[in-house]
Design a protein around this motif. Structure first.
Motif, mmCIF file in Angstrom:
data_model
loop_
_atom_site.group_PDB
_atom_site.id
_atom_site.type_symbol
_atom_site.label_atom_id
_atom_site.label_comp_id
_atom_site.label_asym_id
_atom_site.label_seq_id
_atom_site.Cartn_x
_atom_site.Cartn_y
_atom_site.Cartn_z
ATOM 1 N N PRO A 1 -6.899 -5.450 5.189
ATOM 2 C CA PRO A 1 -7.600 -4.731 4.552
ATOM 3 C C PRO A 1 -7.435 -4.393 3.196
ATOM 4 O O PRO A 1 -6.031 -4.836 2.672
ATOM 5 C CB PRO A 1 -8.098 -2.822 4.861
ATOM 6 C CG PRO A 1 -6.017 -3.128 5.598
ATOM 7 C CD PRO A 1 -6.604 -4.358 5.871
ATOM 8 N N ILE B 1 0.851 -1.072 -0.295
ATOM 9 C CA ILE B 1 0.216 -0.272 0.489
ATOM 10 C C ILE B 1 0.972 1.325 -0.242
ATOM 11 O O ILE B 1 0.523 2.373 -0.630
ATOM 12 C CB ILE B 1 -0.745 -0.353 1.124
ATOM 13 C CG1 ILE B 1 -2.426 -1.382 0.984
ATOM 14 C CG2 ILE B 1 -1.614 1.788 1.363
ATOM 15 C CD1 ILE B 1 -2.448 -1.719 2.284
ATOM 16 N N LEU C 1 -3.812 3.017 6.945
ATOM 17 C CA LEU C 1 -3.395 1.688 7.456
ATOM 18 C C LEU C 1 -2.559 1.054 8.045
ATOM 19 O O LEU C 1 -2.182 0.198 8.482
ATOM 20 C CB LEU C 1 -3.091 1.139 5.717
ATOM 21 C CG LEU C 1 -4.213 2.065 4.584
ATOM 22 C CD1 LEU C 1 -4.017 1.240 3.085
ATOM 23 C CD2 LEU C 1 -5.190 0.454 5.138
ATOM 24 N N ALA D 1 -10.621 -0.788 4.865
ATOM 25 C CA ALA D 1 -10.001 -0.416 6.642
ATOM 26 C C ALA D 1 -10.734 -0.031 7.431
ATOM 27 O O ALA D 1 -10.930 -0.470 9.058
ATOM 28 C CB ALA D 1 -8.199 0.576 6.558
ATOM 29 N N GLY E 1 -4.836 -3.080 -1.177
ATOM 30 C CA GLY E 1 -3.983 -1.888 -1.857
ATOM 31 C C GLY E 1 -4.068 -0.874 -3.177
ATOM 32 O O GLY E 1 -4.450 -0.438 -3.342
ATOM 33 N N THR F 1 -8.849 0.880 0.906
ATOM 34 C CA THR F 1 -8.843 1.911 2.757
ATOM 35 C C THR F 1 -10.365 1.653 3.203
ATOM 36 O O THR F 1 -9.818 1.640 3.928
ATOM 37 C CB THR F 1 -8.646 3.412 1.535
ATOM 38 O OG1 THR F 1 -7.412 3.238 0.781
ATOM 39 C CG2 THR F 1 -8.670 4.373 2.965
#
Length: 506
Positions: free
Chosen positions: A324, A157, A438, A330, A268, A327
């Motif tokens: 995740p 990410i 993250l 997350a 990501g 985003t």
């Protein structure tokens, strides 16, 4: 698939309050998506605290509905005014807005919602099919593997976001540092609290997320309040594609669905990247690549299918590994933790009914999204006429209420505003804020499992090399770090060689 879990999950989803949550999530998601500057991440983070009083399944279903609808509805503004409502609809502008200028806005909007539904179905089928098998593999993981997974998630990410890999990784490290604040989970010793009792519990990433996504966007809107509203709406009616057009779109849609699903399952990547990748691939295999960017229905369909396929498939690593996939995922992990659920391999065994209810709910969400998207376009376009000042006021009010209601703490409100101001400055200078968030999400997972792994090995690092799965993940990390450097070095040599040839030829 367990039939008993499936039947009980049907009963959980098809209740009046969960169906109402789906409708509310879709409507609010559409609202966030058509408002330029707001997206699925800002919407879910802004409303996360409001789901605290809901049941586990209702809260997750509501946020999933918001996530999916917001990802789709950014294409409405991309088509009608040439401005993507969300990053996931950026490539939609190329052909969608061009069709609008040709007087085919209705056709473009109909293709958009149809393709979004198909992409959503492809991603959801992949989620349902792959989650349980991957969870059975992931259940064999222990502390060393969890640490490596969290590390590879951060590196992927951090490297993908922002103009600079260094900036992305630096922001991830900042997020990791924030998770250190508070009481040490192993010794109970306070770390970096500076005498503030409110910081003993650490800094929750929920007010930080609200601040960085919602408050920073409100600040950007405030700086442009004096600018003329560029949005205008005209007469728009849906014009569904005919059989010939469907036949023309089948191949690029199938390609985009497979690629988008694969990219979504990688931590990501997300819809913002997938819509460009699928668009370019569809153009590469097209018989009429010269039409792309000039109102191609193939290009529009591939963008929408690719972006929407990532929504459901991005939940695969979230459910199976606790990492995740995007985003917004997350934020969904934050919702799980807030409701006392531990994401990861044990989720399928401890909370199977919850996971299956999400699977079923996603199909219902897609159906509701189609209905709202097909018949509510005129209303959403009208929303673009709302003054910026009104939008800013709503964002600020909801942000304060959301941050305070989490723990009834003013400290969370101040953290939210401080995070928003920090994000505003960081974005001004090109620093991505997503890796920081993250980093906070994965930070606790990293430090806890790193220390557990050292305890398991008697304070030796060899445990990361002697366990096969951990070693394989470590090799992926090394390749991920070394390959870009070698690639850049090769490009630099080629460029230098080319320059030398030019000088010699001169």
């Amino acid at each position: 698939m367990n039939v008993d879990h499936l039947l009980s999950s049907f009963d959980m989803v098809f209740t009046w309050y969960n169906l109402l949550a789906i409708v509310a999530g879709v409507v609010l998601g559409m609202l966030f998506g058509v408002t330029p500057g707001l997206d699925a991440t800002s919407g879910t983070s802004l409303l996360l605290a409001f789901t605290y009083s809901l049941s586990q399944e209702t809260a997750l279903i509501f946020l999933c509905a918001l996530y999916m609808a917001a990802t789709y509805s950014g294409s409405i503004t991309a088509i009608t005014v040439g401005i993507p409502g969300t990053p996931a609809s950026a490539s939609t502008v190329l052909d969608g807005y061009e069709l609008n200028k040709q007087g085919k806005a209705g056709k473009a909007l109909a293709i958009s919602i149809s393709s979004a539904v198909i992409g959503g179905l492809i991603g959801t089928v992949a989620l349902v099919s792959l989650t349980a098998p991957l969870a059975n593999i992931a259940v064999k993981f222990s502390a060393p593997e969890y640490f490596m997974l969290a590390l590879i998630g951060l590196l992927i990410i951090g490297g993908l976001l922002g103009n600079s890999r260094v900036k992305g990784i630096a922001m991830a490290i900042v997020g990791l540092f924030i998770t250190v604040i508070g009481l040490d989970p192993f010794t109970g010793y306070p770390r970096f609290t500076f005498g503030f009792m409110e910081l003993m519990e650490g800094i929750s990433y929920i007010p930080v997320m609200i601040g960085m996504f919602a408050i920073s966007e409100a600040l950007f809107m405030i700086t442009t309040l004096d600018q003329k509203n560029p949005y205008k709406s005209g007469t728009i009616n849906n014009n569904w594609p005919n059989r010939k057009e469907w036949k023309q779109m089948v191949k690029p849609m199938a390609s985009a669905g497979v690629i988008g699903t694969f990219l979504g399952a990688l931590p990501g990547i997300g819809a913002a990247t997938a819509n460009w990748v699928t668009y370019n691939e569809a153009k590469r295999i097209s018989k009429e690549p010269e039409m792309y960017g000039k109102g191609s229905i193939e290009g529009l369909a591939s963008s929408e299918v690719g972006a929407m396929a990532t929504v459901s498939s991005s939940m695969i690593p979230m459910f199976t590994l606790g990492i995740p996939g995007s985003t917004t995922d997350a934020v969904l992990i934050g919702a799980l933790i807030m409701h006392g659920i531990v994401p990861g391999p044990q989720l399928m065994t401890r909370n199977a009914d919850l996971v299956y209810s999400v699977f079923i709910a996603l199909f219902v969400i897609i159906a509701i999204m189609f209905i709202v998207g097909a018949f509510g376009v005129k209303f959403w376009v009208k929303m673009l006429q709302a003054p910026k000042g009104l939008i800013v006021s709503i964002i600020l009010t909801m942000s304060v209420v959301g941050a305070f209601s989490l723990k009834n703490s003013l400290m969370d409100v101040w953290i939210m505003f401080a995070s928003g101001i920090l994000a505003f400055v960081l974005r001004k200078y090109g620093y991505p804020i997503v890796p920081l968030i993250l980093g906070m999400v994965l930070g606790q997972l990293m430090q806890d499992n790193f220390r557990r792994a050292l305890i398991m090995s008697g304070n030796g690092f060899e445990i990361f090399l002697t366990r096969p799965i951990s070693l394989v993940i470590l090799l992926f990390i090394v390749i991920g770090l070394v390959y870009p450097l070698l690639k850049n070095g090769t490009k630099g040599k080629q460029k230098k060689k080319h320059s030398s040839e030019v000088i010699i030829s001169d």
